[in-house]
Motif scaffolding. Structure first.
Motif, PDB file in Angstrom:
ATOM      1  N   GLN A 148       0.838  -1.206   0.000  1.00  0.00           N
ATOM      2  CA  GLN A 148       0.000   0.000   0.000  1.00  0.00           C
ATOM      3  C   GLN A 148       0.873   1.256   0.000  1.00  0.00           C
ATOM      4  O   GLN A 148       0.603   2.220  -0.742  1.00  0.00           O
ATOM      5  CB  GLN A 148      -0.920  -0.015   1.211  1.00  0.00           C
ATOM      6  CG  GLN A 148      -1.929  -1.153   1.189  1.00  0.00           C
ATOM      7  CD  GLN A 148      -2.647  -1.332   2.518  1.00  0.00           C
ATOM      8  OE1 GLN A 148      -2.489  -0.532   3.435  1.00  0.00           O
ATOM      9  NE2 GLN A 148      -3.435  -2.397   2.632  1.00  0.00           N
ATOM     10  N   TYR A 149       1.908   1.253   0.812  1.00  0.00           N
ATOM     11  CA  TYR A 149       2.798   2.417   0.904  1.00  0.00           C
ATOM     12  C   TYR A 149       3.580   2.626  -0.391  1.00  0.00           C
ATOM     13  O   TYR A 149       3.935   3.753  -0.744  1.00  0.00           O
ATOM     14  CB  TYR A 149       3.751   2.223   2.085  1.00  0.00           C
ATOM     15  CG  TYR A 149       4.686   3.376   2.345  1.00  0.00           C
ATOM     16  CD1 TYR A 149       4.224   4.686   2.411  1.00  0.00           C
ATOM     17  CD2 TYR A 149       6.050   3.151   2.547  1.00  0.00           C
ATOM     18  CE1 TYR A 149       5.081   5.746   2.663  1.00  0.00           C
ATOM     19  CE2 TYR A 149       6.918   4.204   2.811  1.00  0.00           C
ATOM     20  CZ  TYR A 149       6.430   5.493   2.860  1.00  0.00           C
ATOM     21  OH  TYR A 149       7.286   6.535   3.111  1.00  0.00           O
ATOM     22  N   ALA A 150       3.816   1.545  -1.133  1.00  0.00           N
ATOM     23  CA  ALA A 150       4.632   1.618  -2.343  1.00  0.00           C
ATOM     24  C   ALA A 150       4.033   2.541  -3.398  1.00  0.00           C
ATOM     25  O   ALA A 150       4.756   3.057  -4.253  1.00  0.00           O
ATOM     26  CB  ALA A 150       4.826   0.215  -2.925  1.00  0.00           C
TER      27      ALA A 150
ATOM     28  N   LEU B 237       6.871   7.455  -0.383  1.00  0.00           N
ATOM     29  CA  LEU B 237       7.943   6.487  -0.600  1.00  0.00           C
ATOM     30  C   LEU B 237       8.910   6.966  -1.676  1.00  0.00           C
ATOM     31  O   LEU B 237      10.122   6.749  -1.568  1.00  0.00           O
ATOM     32  CB  LEU B 237       7.369   5.129  -0.976  1.00  0.00           C
ATOM     33  CG  LEU B 237       8.412   4.019  -1.173  1.00  0.00           C
ATOM     34  CD1 LEU B 237       9.234   3.807   0.095  1.00  0.00           C
ATOM     35  CD2 LEU B 237       7.760   2.713  -1.605  1.00  0.00           C
ATOM     36  N   GLY B 238       8.384   7.645  -2.709  1.00  0.00           N
ATOM     37  CA  GLY B 238       9.276   8.192  -3.730  1.00  0.00           C
ATOM     38  C   GLY B 238      10.250   9.203  -3.153  1.00  0.00           C
ATOM     39  O   GLY B 238      11.455   9.172  -3.447  1.00  0.00           O
ATOM     40  N   LEU B 239       9.735  10.089  -2.304  1.00  0.00           N
ATOM     41  CA  LEU B 239      10.608  11.073  -1.658  1.00  0.00           C
ATOM     42  C   LEU B 239      11.602  10.399  -0.718  1.00  0.00           C
ATOM     43  O   LEU B 239      12.783  10.781  -0.667  1.00  0.00           O
ATOM     44  CB  LEU B 239       9.759  12.082  -0.879  1.00  0.00           C
ATOM     45  CG  LEU B 239       9.062  13.162  -1.686  1.00  0.00           C
ATOM     46  CD1 LEU B 239       8.104  13.951  -0.800  1.00  0.00           C
ATOM     47  CD2 LEU B 239      10.072  14.110  -2.326  1.00  0.00           C
TER      48      LEU B 239
ATOM     49  N   ILE C 187       6.497  13.977   6.164  1.00  0.00           N
ATOM     50  CA  ILE C 187       5.359  14.897   6.170  1.00  0.00           C
ATOM     51  C   ILE C 187       4.267  14.372   5.244  1.00  0.00           C
ATOM     52  O   ILE C 187       3.078  14.370   5.588  1.00  0.00           O
ATOM     53  CB  ILE C 187       5.804  16.312   5.743  1.00  0.00           C
ATOM     54  CG1 ILE C 187       6.739  16.916   6.800  1.00  0.00           C
ATOM     55  CG2 ILE C 187       4.587  17.222   5.532  1.00  0.00           C
ATOM     56  CD1 ILE C 187       7.377  18.225   6.388  1.00  0.00           C
ATOM     57  N   GLU C 188       4.677  13.907   4.058  1.00  0.00           N
ATOM     58  CA  GLU C 188       3.710  13.333   3.123  1.00  0.00           C
ATOM     59  C   GLU C 188       3.053  12.082   3.717  1.00  0.00           C
ATOM     60  O   GLU C 188       1.849  11.851   3.528  1.00  0.00           O
ATOM     61  CB  GLU C 188       4.400  12.995   1.803  1.00  0.00           C
ATOM     62  CG  GLU C 188       4.827  14.190   0.991  1.00  0.00           C
ATOM     63  CD  GLU C 188       3.644  15.025   0.517  1.00  0.00           C
ATOM     64  OE1 GLU C 188       2.600  14.430   0.171  1.00  0.00           O
ATOM     65  OE2 GLU C 188       3.760  16.264   0.505  1.00  0.00           O
ATOM     66  N   LEU C 189       3.833  11.288   4.421  1.00  0.00           N
ATOM     67  CA  LEU C 189       3.277  10.096   5.072  1.00  0.00           C
ATOM     68  C   LEU C 189       2.249  10.499   6.125  1.00  0.00           C
ATOM     69  O   LEU C 189       1.178   9.876   6.238  1.00  0.00           O
ATOM     70  CB  LEU C 189       4.401   9.279   5.705  1.00  0.00           C
ATOM     71  CG  LEU C 189       3.968   8.068   6.554  1.00  0.00           C
ATOM     72  CD1 LEU C 189       3.134   7.090   5.734  1.00  0.00           C
ATOM     73  CD2 LEU C 189       5.199   7.372   7.141  1.00  0.00           C
ATOM     74  N   LEU C 190       2.561  11.516   6.908  1.00  0.00           N
ATOM     75  CA  LEU C 190       1.627  11.992   7.927  1.00  0.00           C
ATOM     76  C   LEU C 190       0.309  12.442   7.301  1.00  0.00           C
ATOM     77  O   LEU C 190      -0.774  12.074   7.774  1.00  0.00           O
ATOM     78  CB  LEU C 190       2.261  13.144   8.704  1.00  0.00           C
ATOM     79  CG  LEU C 190       1.331  13.915   9.651  1.00  0.00           C
ATOM     80  CD1 LEU C 190       0.781  13.011  10.740  1.00  0.00           C
ATOM     81  CD2 LEU C 190       2.058  15.114  10.251  1.00  0.00           C
TER      82      LEU C 190
END
Length: 219
Positions: free
Chosen positions: A136-138, A143-145, A199-202
């Motif tokens: 899912q995270y992929a 993940l790119g960052l 930050i994007e993950l948050l």
């Protein structure tokens, strides 16, 4: 709920705002490195100067974000545990000079092992769930960052900062401080990319959390 990026949409305005923020931080890094070189000759690129302290600050913020995502939002607990272990170990590694001087020589290695080994054991015990979460995270921008930051900090900065490279460039005018500056500033930029990734993950985790609440309330 489908576990695809379209299930957790992001607005164009929010994306533009974050891109602007990241650009400003990038510019601040470059300006900070310049000011450090120009006005802090005695501390230039040392453990107590802008670059090193900012590296520590970025890693601390990234770890704090991961703790919040894992403990409060409970999104992808195995993926965030592995990321937290990695960044926590990196944070400890950045303090190696202080730990060697004020605790014990190689103390940082013991602390890194104490972080990495239990975390990897926990993830291995939940391997199937970890694989689902990673899948899912992929598909995320985060993940790119993170991947870009990882290769910038842990690969490119080391190769770019090799003494042989700067001796070849500067020849008889070689200065070790230039080599250190190049390596540390590139490393800092890599840590900035990793912070942007967290930050994007948050923000993604908050969207997932809200979607879960809506699904629960409507069921």
């Amino acid at each position: 709920m489908h576990h695809t990026s379209s299930a957790w949409p992001i607005g164009i305005g929010a994306l533009f705002l974050r891109a602007t923020l990241y650009l400003l931080i990038t510019g601040a890094i470059a300006q900070g490195a310049y000011l450090e070189a120009a006005y802090l000759p005695d501390l230039r690129f040392s453990e107590l100067a802008f670059t090193e302290l900012t590296q520590t600050g970025f890693l601390t913020l990234a770890c704090g974000i991961l703790l919040y995502v894992r403990q409060r939002l409970n999104v992808w607990p195995n993926v965030t545990l592995l990321l937290l272990a990695f960044l926590g170990a990196s944070l400890v590694r950045e303090q190696d000079a202080f730990l060697d001087a004020y605790v014990a020589e190689h103390a940082w290695k013991v602390l890194v092992a104490a972080i990495i080994l239990p975390s990897m054991t926990r993830v291995a015990m939940n391997w199937r769930r970890f694989a689902v979460e990673l899948g899912q995270y992929a598909n995320s921008f985060s993940l790119g960052l993170f991947t870009a930051g990882f290769f910038t900090t842990y690969a490119f900065s080391r190769l770019y900062g090799r003494k042989e490279v700067w001796q070849a460039v500067m020849q008889e005018r070689y200065l070790g401080s230039i080599k250190s500056m190049a390596e540390e500033v590139v490393e800092l930029m890599g840590y900035a990319l990793i912070l942007f990734a967290m930050i994007e993950l948050l923000l993604l985790a908050r969207r997932i959390y809200r979607a879960r609440l809506q699904a629960t309330s409507s069921s």
